[in-house]
Design a protein around this motif. Structure first.
Motif, PDB file in Angstrom:
ATOM      1  N   ASP A  42       0.835  -1.215   0.000  1.00  0.00           N
ATOM      2  CA  ASP A  42       0.000   0.000   0.000  1.00  0.00           C
ATOM      3  C   ASP A  42       0.869   1.265   0.000  1.00  0.00           C
ATOM      4  O   ASP A  42       0.518   2.285   0.571  1.00  0.00           O
ATOM      5  CB  ASP A  42      -0.937   0.007   1.208  1.00  0.00           C
ATOM      6  CG  ASP A  42      -0.157  -0.065   2.515  1.00  0.00           C
ATOM      7  OD1 ASP A  42       1.085  -0.297   2.466  1.00  0.00           O
ATOM      8  OD2 ASP A  42      -0.760   0.125   3.591  1.00  0.00           O
ATOM      9  N   CYS A  43       2.005   1.175  -0.666  1.00  0.00           N
ATOM     10  CA  CYS A  43       2.987   2.267  -0.629  1.00  0.00           C
ATOM     11  C   CYS A  43       2.507   3.522  -1.346  1.00  0.00           C
ATOM     12  O   CYS A  43       1.552   3.508  -2.125  1.00  0.00           O
ATOM     13  CB  CYS A  43       4.278   1.793  -1.291  1.00  0.00           C
ATOM     14  SG  CYS A  43       4.042   1.432  -3.035  1.00  0.00           S
ATOM     15  N   ILE A  44       3.200   4.599  -1.073  1.00  0.00           N
ATOM     16  CA  ILE A  44       3.060   5.859  -1.821  1.00  0.00           C
ATOM     17  C   ILE A  44       4.414   6.160  -2.462  1.00  0.00           C
ATOM     18  O   ILE A  44       5.440   6.149  -1.772  1.00  0.00           O
ATOM     19  CB  ILE A  44       2.693   7.023  -0.871  1.00  0.00           C
ATOM     20  CG1 ILE A  44       1.362   6.771  -0.162  1.00  0.00           C
ATOM     21  CG2 ILE A  44       2.687   8.359  -1.627  1.00  0.00           C
ATOM     22  CD1 ILE A  44       0.151   6.891  -1.031  1.00  0.00           C
ATOM     23  N   TYR A  45       4.406   6.404  -3.760  1.00  0.00           N
ATOM     24  CA  TYR A  45       5.620   6.837  -4.451  1.00  0.00           C
ATOM     25  C   TYR A  45       5.290   8.116  -5.200  1.00  0.00           C
ATOM     26  O   TYR A  45       4.380   8.138  -6.034  1.00  0.00           O
ATOM     27  CB  TYR A  45       6.108   5.766  -5.443  1.00  0.00           C
ATOM     28  CG  TYR A  45       7.239   6.252  -6.335  1.00  0.00           C
ATOM     29  CD1 TYR A  45       8.562   6.115  -5.932  1.00  0.00           C
ATOM     30  CD2 TYR A  45       6.979   6.876  -7.558  1.00  0.00           C
ATOM     31  CE1 TYR A  45       9.604   6.579  -6.731  1.00  0.00           C
ATOM     32  CE2 TYR A  45       8.008   7.349  -8.356  1.00  0.00           C
ATOM     33  CZ  TYR A  45       9.321   7.193  -7.936  1.00  0.00           C
ATOM     34  OH  TYR A  45      10.345   7.671  -8.730  1.00  0.00           O
ATOM     35  N   ARG A  46       6.000   9.184  -4.885  1.00  0.00           N
ATOM     36  CA  ARG A  46       5.699  10.465  -5.533  1.00  0.00           C
ATOM     37  C   ARG A  46       6.979  11.187  -5.924  1.00  0.00           C
ATOM     38  O   ARG A  46       7.993  11.103  -5.225  1.00  0.00           O
ATOM     39  CB  ARG A  46       4.915  11.377  -4.574  1.00  0.00           C
ATOM     40  CG  ARG A  46       3.452  11.026  -4.449  1.00  0.00           C
ATOM     41  CD  ARG A  46       2.817  11.651  -3.221  1.00  0.00           C
ATOM     42  NE  ARG A  46       2.751  13.103  -3.261  1.00  0.00           N
ATOM     43  CZ  ARG A  46       1.816  13.791  -3.907  1.00  0.00           C
ATOM     44  NH1 ARG A  46       0.875  13.157  -4.591  1.00  0.00           N
ATOM     45  NH2 ARG A  46       1.804  15.105  -3.885  1.00  0.00           N
ATOM     46  N   VAL A  47       6.900  11.889  -7.039  1.00  0.00           N
ATOM     47  CA  VAL A  47       7.964  12.798  -7.457  1.00  0.00           C
ATOM     48  C   VAL A  47       7.279  14.147  -7.652  1.00  0.00           C
ATOM     49  O   VAL A  47       6.393  14.278  -8.503  1.00  0.00           O
ATOM     50  CB  VAL A  47       8.623  12.327  -8.770  1.00  0.00           C
ATOM     51  CG1 VAL A  47       9.718  13.297  -9.194  1.00  0.00           C
ATOM     52  CG2 VAL A  47       9.175  10.910  -8.620  1.00  0.00           C
ATOM     53  N   GLN A  48       7.626  15.100  -6.806  1.00  0.00           N
ATOM     54  CA  GLN A  48       6.849  16.347  -6.785  1.00  0.00           C
ATOM     55  C   GLN A  48       7.772  17.569  -6.846  1.00  0.00           C
ATOM     56  O   GLN A  48       8.797  17.612  -6.158  1.00  0.00           O
ATOM     57  CB  GLN A  48       6.016  16.407  -5.494  1.00  0.00           C
ATOM     58  CG  GLN A  48       5.021  17.557  -5.503  1.00  0.00           C
ATOM     59  CD  GLN A  48       4.271  17.711  -4.196  1.00  0.00           C
ATOM     60  OE1 GLN A  48       4.818  17.473  -3.124  1.00  0.00           O
ATOM     61  NE2 GLN A  48       3.020  18.123  -4.281  1.00  0.00           N
ATOM     62  N   PRO A  49       7.404  18.571  -7.653  1.00  0.00           N
ATOM     63  CA  PRO A  49       8.190  19.812  -7.642  1.00  0.00           C
ATOM     64  C   PRO A  49       8.143  20.447  -6.262  1.00  0.00           C
ATOM     65  O   PRO A  49       7.092  20.492  -5.618  1.00  0.00           O
ATOM     66  CB  PRO A  49       7.477  20.706  -8.668  1.00  0.00           C
ATOM     67  CG  PRO A  49       6.601  19.807  -9.469  1.00  0.00           C
ATOM     68  CD  PRO A  49       6.264  18.646  -8.583  1.00  0.00           C
ATOM     69  N   ARG A  50       9.266  20.953  -5.844  1.00  0.00           N
ATOM     70  CA  ARG A  50       9.343  21.633  -4.546  1.00  0.00           C
ATOM     71  C   ARG A  50       8.347  22.792  -4.466  1.00  0.00           C
ATOM     72  O   ARG A  50       7.760  23.065  -3.420  1.00  0.00           O
ATOM     73  CB  ARG A  50      10.770  22.146  -4.353  1.00  0.00           C
ATOM     74  CG  ARG A  50      10.952  22.904  -3.073  1.00  0.00           C
ATOM     75  CD  ARG A  50      12.400  23.309  -2.885  1.00  0.00           C
ATOM     76  NE  ARG A  50      12.532  24.078  -1.656  1.00  0.00           N
ATOM     77  CZ  ARG A  50      13.679  24.302  -1.042  1.00  0.00           C
ATOM     78  NH1 ARG A  50      14.795  23.806  -1.546  1.00  0.00           N
ATOM     79  NH2 ARG A  50      13.729  24.998   0.062  1.00  0.00           N
ATOM     80  N   GLU A  51       8.182  23.461  -5.596  1.00  0.00           N
ATOM     81  CA  GLU A  51       7.228  24.576  -5.679  1.00  0.00           C
ATOM     82  C   GLU A  51       5.843  24.145  -5.183  1.00  0.00           C
ATOM     83  O   GLU A  51       5.205  24.832  -4.388  1.00  0.00           O
ATOM     84  CB  GLU A  51       7.171  25.016  -7.144  1.00  0.00           C
ATOM     85  CG  GLU A  51       6.084  25.976  -7.506  1.00  0.00           C
ATOM     86  CD  GLU A  51       6.031  26.258  -9.011  1.00  0.00           C
ATOM     87  OE1 GLU A  51       6.571  25.461  -9.811  1.00  0.00           O
ATOM     88  OE2 GLU A  51       5.441  27.293  -9.371  1.00  0.00           O
ATOM     89  N   ASN A  52       5.360  23.005  -5.674  1.00  0.00           N
ATOM     90  CA  ASN A  52       4.040  22.535  -5.267  1.00  0.00           C
ATOM     91  C   ASN A  52       4.032  22.141  -3.794  1.00  0.00           C
ATOM     92  O   ASN A  52       3.100  22.448  -3.055  1.00  0.00           O
ATOM     93  CB  ASN A  52       3.610  21.332  -6.111  1.00  0.00           C
ATOM     94  CG  ASN A  52       3.332  21.716  -7.563  1.00  0.00           C
ATOM     95  OD1 ASN A  52       3.283  22.890  -7.904  1.00  0.00           O
ATOM     96  ND2 ASN A  52       3.175  20.722  -8.414  1.00  0.00           N
ATOM     97  N   PHE A  53       5.083  21.446  -3.391  1.00  0.00           N
ATOM     98  CA  PHE A  53       5.166  20.993  -1.999  1.00  0.00           C
ATOM     99  C   PHE A  53       5.146  22.189  -1.046  1.00  0.00           C
ATOM    100  O   PHE A  53       4.382  22.217  -0.077  1.00  0.00           O
ATOM    101  CB  PHE A  53       6.447  20.176  -1.799  1.00  0.00           C
ATOM    102  CG  PHE A  53       6.620  19.677  -0.391  1.00  0.00           C
ATOM    103  CD1 PHE A  53       6.010  18.503   0.025  1.00  0.00           C
ATOM    104  CD2 PHE A  53       7.383  20.394   0.523  1.00  0.00           C
ATOM    105  CE1 PHE A  53       6.157  18.046   1.330  1.00  0.00           C
ATOM    106  CE2 PHE A  53       7.533  19.951   1.828  1.00  0.00           C
ATOM    107  CZ  PHE A  53       6.921  18.777   2.227  1.00  0.00           C
TER     108      PHE A  53
END
Lengths: 163, 423
Positions: A42-53
């Protein structure tokens, strides 16, 4: 920090370092089946721009929930996405452990990913930090969450492989 | 210099014949062409996309962006009106705004602290009346005829429609609805029908190709069912889907409108499986498509507004894709994903999951950037070459199918008209 560190035994610390080292090794070698195995079901894997974070905006460049979606990404990059071949090479710093409970270790690492396209010089592809949760399973330590929050302002064209 | 068949501009590449189906590689690489394109498409007579009202909800909120290669700031002033000013201090020309977004009561250039209102009016000039020395002599200062009213920031003409903000450096630009044209306005208004937009976030990529290639990519309904295996496999975009192509009377803007087959009706994911030809998704939530009332019939409408933006509705995923040129050989592609204020939590999650299909890592978008890069490589290495857009013939016109490159021909017919005009 010290109290967190003392919460991990040398054996646990070694196992965790091995997990990180193996993670980098398998993504750099494109061993995608093994990449999936390093996560919980049930993992979460994300690649997110720092801007959005930083702004609390939920959009991610890649946002996969559960092993099924990871397997679909593997299928996607192998069978459906046309792309230039390239190698990637991860260089990951030491983990900053932020919380240790009986169930999970929360931690963060700085990472950089270099990209080498055939017949071209190596370039910096993506850099940032991760927000990770590692849990103990019957198969050993696994990631229940890996979020790559990247500083890199622009993706150099495309991101095909998981980082 | 190549021999040109164009009468107006010697810098222009040589087009073989009067049609627009044979495109000289040179249009993608020639720096003189690029400069003229910026002048004629981005800086004059066209509206360019700058953002969404939802990005600047409160007075004082601003966002820095670009039109062509010029830096501009979209800001909501104290009365709630949206202004767009050029990010160039009227004093020494400094690009003074460095933050990408924020909230402020005024703009100050750090160099000499010239201060501007949110509308761009110059308010403060340090030492304007000189400095009085210890013995009471006024030293220096601006000449008496200096009038702050003459030295404001360059203020652009602004048009807002359905929560989308356009701006133009050209105060004589035609009204936005005329610019879009009656053929495109209904498709624009279908997506931006007055609901308050809800910002979901950004993706940014730099694509090493000429900016026009992205307009062409979304005016090309030939490739999605071929390059994007994901589309074909899951029935989201197929050559046999009910489709139509519409363009404005100039051929510069276009809408590719398509209706998913049976699989799209009622969000019936089970039926999608019939398109997989043995390929199975482990997790079908990524294509958990739920039709929305505002769609009407089409499930996909991709609208290209020349030169600066693409509006995306791909099933439940909606976004704007801004094109920011960076020389003739690169452009930045900025994705702004959004939803609507009345979206349920489930719908927001659905839009975010489907966003995995799009953007620099997207199942059906990452390879668009790749093919653009590899086309540009050929253009750079062989400027005398031509590319071909002949599917469906040589004419330009609306169709009731997707098996044509007519929209690309329409764009280049327009391009030739504008670029060939006398200076």
């Amino acid at each position: 920090m010290v109290s967190h560190m003392t919460a991990l035994s040398p054996t646990e610390w070694f196992a965790m370092m091995q997990l990180y080292a193996e993670y980098d090794a398998v993504v750099d070698a494109a061993h995608w089946e093994r990449w999936v195995q390093l996560f919980t079901d049930d993992c979460i894997y994300r690649v997110q721009p720092r801007e959005n974070f930083d702004r609390g905006l939920p959009l991610a460049t890649l946002s996969l929930e559960g092993k099924g979606m990871l397997l679909d990404r593997v299928f996607g990059i192998r069978e459906t996405l046309f792309h230039d071949p390239y190698y990637q090479r991860h260089v990951t710093g030491p983990p900053l452990v932020t919380k240790v409970t009986a169930e999970a270790i929360e931690l963060s690492v700085n990472y950089s990913v270099f990209r080498t396209k055939l017949s071209q010089p190596t370039t910096v592809f993506n850099v940032g930090r991760t927000i990770d949760v590692v849990v103990n399973t019957a198969n050993g330590l696994r990631f229940s969450r890996r979020e790559f929050i990247y500083d890199s302002e622009l993706i150099p064209n495309s991101m095909i492989y998981p980082i | 210099m190549e021999q040109s068949t164009n009468s107006g501009n010697r810098a222009l590449p040589s087009w073989p014949g009067d049609d627009s189906h044979l495109i000289p590689f040179d249009v993608y690489t020639n720096d003189q062409v690029h400069s003229l394109e910026l002048e004629r498409f981005f800086y004059n007579k066209h509206w360019c996309y700058v953002g969404l009202e939802a990005e600047v909800p409160n007075p004082g909120d601003f966002k820095r962006t670009s039109i062509g290669e010029r830096s501009v700031i979209m800001v909501k002033d104290k009365s709630g009106q949206i202004c767009v000013v050029e990010n160039i201090c009227a004093h020494r020309g400094m690009r003074f705004c460095r933050e990408r977004s924020g909230n402020t009561t005024s703009f100050t250039c750090p160099y000499h602290q010239w201060n501007y209102s949110l509308q761009g009016d110059l308010r403060g000039v340090p030492m304007r009346k000189g400095v009085t020395s210890a013995d009471g002599v006024v030293q220096g200062g601006m000449p008496p005829e200096f009038d702050v009213a003459d030295h404001g920031l360059n203020r652009l003409t602004v048009a807002c429609r359905g929560g989308v903000v356009f701006a133009s450096f050209d105060s004589s630009v035609e009204p936005l609805d005329q610019f879009l044209g009656p053929e495109i306005v209904p498709w624009f208004d279908r997506l931006f029908n007055g609901r308050t937009l809800h910002l979901l976030g950004y993706n940014r990529q730099r694509i090493p190709g000429n900016w026009k290639l992205m307009q062409e990519n979304i005016k090309d309904p030939y490739h999605p069912g071929l390059l994007h295996t994901w589309f074909v496999t899951f029935g989201l975009w197929r050559a046999d889907n009910k489709s139509m192509l519409r363009m404005d009377r100039h051929g510069r803007h276009a809408a590719m409108i398509s209706t998913r087959g049976n699989a799209g009706v009622g969000g019936d994911v089970a039926k999608v499986q019939s398109f997989k030809r043995g390929m199975e998704l482990h997790d079908e939530r990524i294509i958990d498509i739920v039709p929305e009332a505002w769609w009407g019939e089409p499930s996909v409408v991709m609208t290209t507004v020349f030169p600066s933006v693409i509006f995306q509705q791909q099933v439940n995923s909606v976004s704007t894709r801004q094109i920011i040129p960076c020389g003739s050989g690169n452009f930045d592609f900025v994705w702004t994903h959004f939803g609507f204020d009345d979206d349920s939590e489930e719908m927001t999650e659905r839009r975010l999951r489907q966003a995995n299909l799009f953007g620099p890592a997207g199942y059906v978008s990452a390879d668009d950037g790749e093919v653009i890069e590899f086309s540009q490589q050929s253009f750079d290495s062989k400027p005398a070459g031509t590319s071909l857009a002949l599917l469906g013939g040589t004419d330009v016109g609306d169709t009731e199918h997707m098996v044509t490159e007519t929209l690309i021909r329409g764009m280049y017919r327009y391009w030739r008209t504008v670029m060939d005009a006398a200076p």
